[in-house]
Motif scaffolding. Structure first.
Motif, PDB file in Angstrom:
ATOM      1  N   UNK A  66     -59.596  64.775 -47.024  1.00 59.10           N
ATOM      2  CA  UNK A  66     -60.761  64.145 -47.943  1.00 59.10           C
ATOM      3  C   UNK A  66     -61.006  65.066 -49.074  1.00 59.10           C
ATOM      4  N   UNK A  67     -61.282  64.621 -50.676  1.00 59.08           N
ATOM      5  CA  UNK A  67     -61.252  64.738 -51.551  1.00 59.08           C
ATOM      6  C   UNK A  67     -62.926  65.264 -52.168  1.00 59.08           C
ATOM      7  N   UNK A  68     -63.795  66.503 -52.424  1.00 61.52           N
ATOM      8  CA  UNK A  68     -64.821  66.154 -52.243  1.00 61.52           C
ATOM      9  C   UNK A  68     -65.069  65.901 -54.046  1.00 61.52           C
ATOM     10  N   UNK A  69     -66.547  65.228 -53.891  1.00 67.72           N
ATOM     11  CA  UNK A  69     -66.535  64.301 -55.170  1.00 67.72           C
ATOM     12  C   UNK A  69     -67.456  65.674 -55.444  1.00 67.72           C
TER      13      UNK A  69
END
Length: 150
Positions: free
Chosen positions: A147-150
């Motif tokens: 999951x990419x952290x924004x």
């Protein structure tokens, strides 16, 4: 006075509980003459268990000699396996005075959390020659997702 046995390299061992096992053995030898074994009568006991796994399933073998099929129970909830059983020795010599009885009677419960998700619906068990053999398939795991952290 007896001394507590010490082993060289005890701290370096891979199993830290072995020190407690050594101490328990020492205490049992020291106090044994004053507190006789409680092998007679109903009591809880722990069966011997072998557990192995491969890519597809877990194999659990539990020694349960003399335990009847109807006195065993196997439950799987999530990743937790619970096996319980009851053993009672039958008196084959009614009317005789018992001189010695060291046969086991009582119950056991073995619970273990399995490291991977399992498919309880496809699990199987067989009682053969006093050994309960349980096969529990692993669930197909979903691929790991980052999951990419924004």
């Amino acid at each position: 006075m007896a001394r507590l046995p010490m082993r060289r390299g005890a701290i370096e061992r891979s199993d830290p509980m072995s020190v407690l096992d050594d101490f328990a053995g020492y205490m049992n030898r020291m106090m044994g003459p004053y507190f006789p074994s409680a092998d007679v009568g109903d009591q809880a006991w722990t069966p011997l268990v072998d557990m192995s796994e491969n890519d597809k399933e877990y194999h659990i073998d539990i020694e349960a000699p003399g335990v009847k099929r109807e006195d065993l129970s196997i439950d799987i909830e999530g990743q937790q396996l619970s096996v319980s059983g009851k053993y009672s020795s039958e008196d084959h010599h009614e009317g005789n005075d018992v001189r010695r009885s060291s046969r086991r009677s009582g119950q056991f419960e073995y619970t273990v959390r399995l490291p991977h998700a399992v498919d309880a619906d496809k699990s199987s068990a067989e009682l053969k020659d006093g050994v309960l053999c349980i096969a529990i398939p692993k669930k197909e795991s979903a691929e790991q997702k980052r999951i990419t952290i924004k």
